[in-house]
Design a protein around this motif. Structure first.
Motif, mmCIF file in Angstrom:
data_model
loop_
_atom_site.group_PDB
_atom_site.id
_atom_site.type_symbol
_atom_site.label_atom_id
_atom_site.label_comp_id
_atom_site.label_asym_id
_atom_site.label_seq_id
_atom_site.Cartn_x
_atom_site.Cartn_y
_atom_site.Cartn_z
ATOM 1 N N ASN A 41 10.324 10.352 1.520
ATOM 2 C CA ASN A 41 9.877 10.182 0.143
ATOM 3 C C ASN A 41 11.050 9.808 -0.762
ATOM 4 O O ASN A 41 12.182 10.278 -0.571
ATOM 5 C CB ASN A 41 9.225 11.462 -0.383
ATOM 6 C CG ASN A 41 7.892 11.737 0.281
ATOM 7 O OD1 ASN A 41 7.321 10.862 0.937
ATOM 8 N ND2 ASN A 41 7.392 12.956 0.122
ATOM 9 N N TYR A 42 10.756 8.983 -1.744
ATOM 10 C CA TYR A 42 11.765 8.599 -2.738
ATOM 11 C C TYR A 42 11.394 9.233 -4.064
ATOM 12 O O TYR A 42 10.244 9.144 -4.515
ATOM 13 C CB TYR A 42 11.808 7.075 -2.880
ATOM 14 C CG TYR A 42 12.705 6.587 -3.998
ATOM 15 C CD1 TYR A 42 14.054 6.322 -3.776
ATOM 16 C CD2 TYR A 42 12.193 6.415 -5.283
ATOM 17 C CE1 TYR A 42 14.874 5.884 -4.799
ATOM 18 C CE2 TYR A 42 13.018 5.980 -6.318
ATOM 19 C CZ TYR A 42 14.357 5.713 -6.073
ATOM 20 O OH TYR A 42 15.164 5.279 -7.094
ATOM 21 N N GLU A 43 12.356 9.906 -4.702
ATOM 22 C CA GLU A 43 12.123 10.524 -5.996
ATOM 23 C C GLU A 43 13.216 10.121 -6.976
ATOM 24 O O GLU A 43 14.383 9.971 -6.593
ATOM 25 C CB GLU A 43 12.073 12.057 -5.874
ATOM 26 C CG GLU A 43 10.917 12.578 -5.036
ATOM 27 C CD GLU A 43 10.799 14.086 -5.104
ATOM 28 O OE1 GLU A 43 10.706 14.612 -6.225
ATOM 29 O OE2 GLU A 43 10.816 14.720 -4.037
ATOM 30 N N ARG B 145 9.089 11.953 -13.625
ATOM 31 C CA ARG B 145 9.616 11.894 -12.263
ATOM 32 C C ARG B 145 8.765 10.907 -11.465
ATOM 33 O O ARG B 145 7.539 11.029 -11.432
ATOM 34 C CB ARG B 145 9.573 13.281 -11.620
ATOM 35 C CG ARG B 145 10.045 13.304 -10.150
ATOM 36 C CD ARG B 145 10.113 14.742 -9.640
ATOM 37 N NE ARG B 145 8.818 15.382 -9.680
ATOM 38 C CZ ARG B 145 7.939 15.341 -8.662
ATOM 39 N NH1 ARG B 145 8.232 14.666 -7.557
ATOM 40 N NH2 ARG B 145 6.782 15.966 -8.763
ATOM 41 N N ILE B 146 9.411 9.924 -10.836
ATOM 42 C CA ILE B 146 8.738 8.922 -10.004
ATOM 43 C C ILE B 146 8.797 9.357 -8.550
ATOM 44 O O ILE B 146 9.871 9.714 -8.044
ATOM 45 C CB ILE B 146 9.377 7.531 -10.168
ATOM 46 C CG1 ILE B 146 9.315 7.081 -11.623
ATOM 47 C CG2 ILE B 146 8.696 6.509 -9.255
ATOM 48 C CD1 ILE B 146 7.919 6.900 -12.169
ATOM 49 N N LEU B 147 7.643 9.324 -7.867
ATOM 50 C CA LEU B 147 7.570 9.681 -6.451
ATOM 51 C C LEU B 147 6.948 8.516 -5.685
ATOM 52 O O LEU B 147 5.868 8.041 -6.028
ATOM 53 C CB LEU B 147 6.710 10.935 -6.261
ATOM 54 C CG LEU B 147 6.389 11.334 -4.807
ATOM 55 C CD1 LEU B 147 7.656 11.709 -4.055
ATOM 56 C CD2 LEU B 147 5.379 12.476 -4.770
ATOM 57 N N VAL B 148 7.634 8.050 -4.620
ATOM 58 C CA VAL B 148 7.135 6.978 -3.758
ATOM 59 C C VAL B 148 6.912 7.560 -2.367
ATOM 60 O O VAL B 148 7.827 8.182 -1.802
ATOM 61 C CB VAL B 148 8.117 5.794 -3.688
ATOM 62 C CG1 VAL B 148 7.515 4.666 -2.834
ATOM 63 C CG2 VAL B 148 8.443 5.287 -5.088
ATOM 64 N N ASN C 263 14.424 -3.122 -7.038
ATOM 65 C CA ASN C 263 14.050 -2.817 -5.656
ATOM 66 C C ASN C 263 14.318 -1.350 -5.340
ATOM 67 O O ASN C 263 15.404 -0.833 -5.615
ATOM 68 C CB ASN C 263 14.820 -3.700 -4.677
ATOM 69 C CG ASN C 263 14.384 -5.141 -4.733
ATOM 70 O OD1 ASN C 263 13.305 -5.440 -5.240
ATOM 71 N ND2 ASN C 263 15.210 -6.044 -4.235
ATOM 72 N N ILE C 264 13.348 -0.691 -4.743
ATOM 73 C CA ILE C 264 13.487 0.690 -4.282
ATOM 74 C C ILE C 264 13.401 0.670 -2.757
ATOM 75 O O ILE C 264 12.380 0.294 -2.191
ATOM 76 C CB ILE C 264 12.393 1.591 -4.869
ATOM 77 C CG1 ILE C 264 12.507 1.643 -6.398
ATOM 78 C CG2 ILE C 264 12.465 2.987 -4.266
ATOM 79 C CD1 ILE C 264 11.397 2.423 -7.063
ATOM 80 N N PHE D 199 0.798 -1.221 0.000
ATOM 81 C CA PHE D 199 0.000 0.000 0.000
ATOM 82 C C PHE D 199 0.834 1.277 0.000
ATOM 83 O O PHE D 199 0.325 2.345 0.350
ATOM 84 C CB PHE D 199 -0.985 0.028 1.175
ATOM 85 C CG PHE D 199 -1.969 -1.092 1.182
ATOM 86 C CD1 PHE D 199 -2.876 -1.229 0.164
ATOM 87 C CD2 PHE D 199 -1.971 -2.036 2.211
ATOM 88 C CE1 PHE D 199 -3.789 -2.259 0.170
ATOM 89 C CE2 PHE D 199 -2.872 -3.067 2.211
ATOM 90 C CZ PHE D 199 -3.783 -3.182 1.185
ATOM 91 N N ALA D 200 2.115 1.206 -0.368
ATOM 92 C CA ALA D 200 2.863 2.439 -0.617
ATOM 93 C C ALA D 200 2.286 3.104 -1.867
ATOM 94 O O ALA D 200 1.809 2.441 -2.785
ATOM 95 C CB ALA D 200 4.340 2.139 -0.798
ATOM 96 N N THR D 201 2.333 4.441 -1.915
ATOM 97 C CA THR D 201 1.793 5.182 -3.052
ATOM 98 C C THR D 201 2.915 5.502 -4.036
ATOM 99 O O THR D 201 3.918 6.116 -3.655
ATOM 100 C CB THR D 201 1.132 6.489 -2.587
ATOM 101 O OG1 THR D 201 0.104 6.179 -1.648
ATOM 102 C CG2 THR D 201 0.524 7.233 -3.757
ATOM 103 N N VAL D 202 2.758 5.094 -5.302
ATOM 104 C CA VAL D 202 3.748 5.338 -6.356
ATOM 105 C C VAL D 202 3.085 6.193 -7.427
ATOM 106 O O VAL D 202 2.045 5.815 -7.985
ATOM 107 C CB VAL D 202 4.261 4.018 -6.972
ATOM 108 C CG1 VAL D 202 5.360 4.308 -7.987
ATOM 109 C CG2 VAL D 202 4.765 3.075 -5.882
#
Length: 806
Positions: free
Chosen positions: A92-94, A82-85, A109-110, A48-51
């Motif tokens: 946050n991961y970008e 741009r990918i945002l997790v 894997n992120i 359920f992480a938002t990508v």
């Protein structure tokens, strides 16, 4: 039934008529992006992480939530992006991507890094949906439901789509009983009986979410022909110290206190979840009965008043230890107790109708002053190793459970037909001990398949002693018709295997579970015993078709079993109302169900639609039936009635009209055909019914929310009569203070006092009608204060609970 099936198929197709086919796989202007979101320190998958994907100007291109294994798939136009997790409690991961000519980009894997700053410094604005619909389950987020503030697990379940709770706490799933309850993914002593008293022991403030699995695969226990309900308690894993505390009062009488505390330092995470409450429920009802004899009719009208008071406490505590990279060892324990003090009064008015003349016999009053004390404890050791890979994991746990309960009643009966009074007393002592062990292993197989296998052992022993005495002069004399000692042993040995594969837009899974059961019962006083062993196989199969990112179909099948509960087998356990006695049936056998489902799930910008058709065929159907004794009393016992075919349509949805208004609804329409092999009414009955709820949630002023929910259940025919229409309204309002650290709430269950159990029995020898109420309207005032936590509004931060598996 054919006409009903045609109608349900038509209803299922209606919402799909505007659906467009997905051509992204053949469109050279589209790009596929895949990856897996994991936790940095132990490699655990984050569900359920938002990508999200944005173009370089900041316009949103697509967004998804990760699956159970942390994986995600995005389909976007072929432009640089741009990918945002995002995941609550993690940084946050970008990442910026330059899209090349290849049709797919694999990110691998992120790793998400835990947030070292306090959560109060993070601004969170995304709203977490109350209900998340998935193909294999529905997830109901308790914290988002305002109507449950200050309540218990019983109140929460009554607001979950697909579930319904009657006034006595009985839970049905899609209109059918025999639901398997789990706590944190595992059996629990607190929920073994799964009745209202058990559910009321768990405070709503202690619960993170409810998971409803309507057709479980071979990986899960085969127990529960209707499905599985998993209650997941709150448990944080944020670094440092954090927690939340809840306090509330209930009108007309009651209070609740609760708290969840977490401290994580290095490789060790400590957690405590505590809840306590005091409640008082005042209810009652009436019943008018007629017993038909050859020359006359015996008429019995009675009213009853009940005053139930109870206090309970439960605490779960433990620690998670990272013993090695990707390996977690968890030690946890749960202790709970409940003390109840109940009073009931029955007033009977008896008469005889003969040759058109009604003759009064007597008015009798019977009182029952009862106490109940229950103590439960359980201890669990759990090991998880995910090997740092999404497609390989090993988990195992062993659990010890011990439960003890004592009930006692002082009974008094008076009548204007005789002098003096009748004094009786009863005592019921029950003890349970069980050991459960389970291991699950997942690994990749040949031809890009996924394999899972596991084994489980459950050893359970329950002892019960029931004693009824009557005072004759100054001496208490046992009543041999009700006294006995009952012992129940149930040992289940199980193993399963599952294989799955994905290709293009399809994914499939097949599995087989084997369970060998040994059951033995003994009535010590009469030396009556029942011993039987059986080996059963439970296949399951799933086929998914993902039309595009927003539309998915699934068809599935499984075979399930419901073994008779201990109370369904125990012949003696109640004597409060000596004219209407409830008892078990030691000769009861399991019921088996073949379950089929066709489900459709659609995501769109402002909401979700979930719909499905289901069919269940059950053999050995267990139902409670009324028999009439020669002395004018009735006995309610469970029997293996026969077989039943049930078909239904379920539709659930939520929709954001504006940023401030959200609507949600759930409707379940079902029909059934029951064939009885016993002489307890009609030999064959066809009937239909419906149940559901509609709700609305509003945001207004600053940090203020209000929620209304209307619940309804249609009338339903039974083998011996019918249940009548039930409807009621729940309400809640809350406001945040102190920079979102404090939430004050007011909520009400059954706001207009319309929730009644209304019924009829109609057989050739007996007719009765009546209604009853377990409790009236309740109003809850509650406060929740968070330490180093923000109010959970973000999508994510969903832990697997202490158990995490089934």
């Amino acid at each position: 039934m054919n006409k009903l099936l045609a109608a349900l198929l038509t209803l299922l197709v209606i919402p799909l008529s505007g659906q467009r086919p997905d051509r992204s796989s053949m469109d050279p202007t589209m790009q596929i992006i895949k990856g897996v979101i994991i936790e940095e320190t132990n490699g655990a998958a984050l569900e359920f992480a938002t990508v999200s994907a944005f173009d370089l100007s900041g316009t949103l291109l697509a967004g998804v939530m990760t699956e159970t294994d942390g994986s995600f798939t995005l389909k976007i136009p072929k432009v640089d992006c741009r990918i945002l997790v995002e995941y609550l409690g993690y940084q946050n991961y970008e990442q910026e991507l330059s899209i090349g000519p290849r049709p797919m980009t694999q990110l691998g894997n992120i790793s998400m890094v835990s947030n070292d700053v306090l959560l109060e410094d993070v601004e969170i604005t995304a709203e977490r949906s109350e209900t998340v619909f998935k193909l294999d389950k529905k997830v109901f987020n308790v914290g988002s439901d305002l109507a449950n503030r200050g309540g218990t697990a019983e109140d929460i379940l009554d607001n979950v789509p697909s579930l319904a709770v009657d006034i006595e706490g009985g839970v049905t799933l899609r209109g059918s009983g025999n639901v398997r309850f789990l706590l944190n993914g595992q059996p629990s002593a607190m929920l073994n009986n799964a009745d209202g008293s058990a559910l009321r022991q768990i405070q709503a403030s202690s619960i993170e979410r409810i998971e409803v699995i309507t057709n479980p695969s071979a990986k899960y226990e085969a127990e529960g022909t209707s499905g599985i309900v998993n209650i997941v308690l709150k448990k944080e894993r944020q670094k440092g110290f954090n927690g939340s505390f809840t306090a509330g009062i209930t009108y007309p009488f009651g209070y609740n206190l609760g708290g969840q505390v977490n401290y994580k330092s290095g490789k060790v995470n400590y957690f405590v979840n505590y809840g306590t409450g005091l409640r008082r429920n005042i209810g009652g009802g009436w019943q008018n009965s007629q017993f038909f004899e050859e020359d006359y009719t015996f008429i019995q009208n009675y009213t009853n008043f009940r005053d139930r008071k109870g206090q309970n406490q439960n605490v779960t505590a433990g620690l998670d230890i990272e013993v090695a990279p990707n390996q977690i060892l968890t030690f946890s324990g749960t202790f709970s107790y409940a003390d109840e003090d109940n009073f009931a009064e029955f007033e009977y008015v008896d008469s005889i109708l003969e040759a058109g003349t009604r003759e009064y016999i007597q008015t009798a009053i019977r009182t029952d002053d009862e106490f109940e004390n229950e103590r439960d404890q359980e201890y669990t050791i759990r090991y998880v190793n995910d090997f740092g890979k999404k497609d390989k994991s090993l988990s195992a746990f062993i659990k010890y459970v011990e439960s003890n309960e004592i009930e006692g009643s002082d009974l008094t009966e008076t009548s204007d037909a005789f002098m003096g009074e009748i004094k009786q007393r009863s005592n019921n002592e029950e003890g349970e001990e069980s050991i459960i062990g389970q291991m699950d292993y997942k690994l990749p197989g040949v031809w890009q398949t996924q394999w899972e296998t596991g084994a489980r052992v459950s050893l359970r022993t329950i002892g019960n002693t029931f004693l009824v005495e009557e005072r004759l002069g100054d001496v208490w004399t046992p009543n041999p018709n009700f006294n006995n000692s009952f012992t129940y042993n149930e040992d289940v040995y199980a193993g399963y295997g599952i294989v799955g594969k994905e290709w293009d837009k399809f994914s499939a899974q097949v599995g087989l579970r084997a369970e060998y059961t040994q059951i033995g019962t003994l009535l010590a006083e009469t030396n009556e015993s029942e011993d039987y062993n059986y080996l059963d196989f439970f296949p399951s199969a799933y086929l998914n078709y993902k039309v595009n990112e927003q539309n998915t179909w699934q068809i599935n099948y499984s075979r399930r079993i419901t073994r008779p509960r201990f109370w369904y087998l125990n012949p003696f356990f109640t004597f409060g109302n000596n004219r209407n006695i409830w008892s078990g049936n030691p000769a009861l056998r399991p019921e088996y169900t073949h379950a089929f489902e066709l489900n459709y799930l659609q995501y769109f910008e402002k909401g979700t639609i979930s719909s499905g058709i289901y069919f269940r065929h059950t053999d050995g159907l267990i139902q409670r039936l009324v028999t009439v004794n020669t002395d004018g009393t009735t006995r309610i016992q469970p029997y293996n009635l026969g077989s039943q075919d049930q078909i239904g349509l379920e539709f659930s949805s939520n929709y954001d009209i504006t940023k401030s208004i959200r609507l949600d609804g759930n409707l379940n329409i079902f029909g059934f055909n029951t064939v009885s092999v016993l002489d307890f009414g009609e030999e064959e009955i066809q009937a239909a019914s419906w149940q559901g709820r509609v709700g609305a949630r509003f945001k207004f002023w600053k940090n203020t929310e209000m929620q209304w929910r209307y619940n309804f259940r249609g009338p339903e025919r039974t083998v011996q009569g019918r249940r009548k229409f039930v409807n009621y309204v729940n309400f809640g309002i809350s406001k945040d203070f102190l920079e979102d650290k404090l939430t004050l709430s007011i909520s009400s269950n059954d706001l207009f006092a319309t929730r009644l159990r209304r019924f009829e029995f109609d057989t050739p020898e007996y007719y009765a009608e009546g209604e009853g109420r377990y409790r009236g309207t309740t109003i809850n005032f509650s406060a929740n204060y968070r330490v180093n936590q923000k109010k959970k509004r973000a999508k994510g931060n969903w832990n697997g609970g202490d158990g995490g598996g089934f």
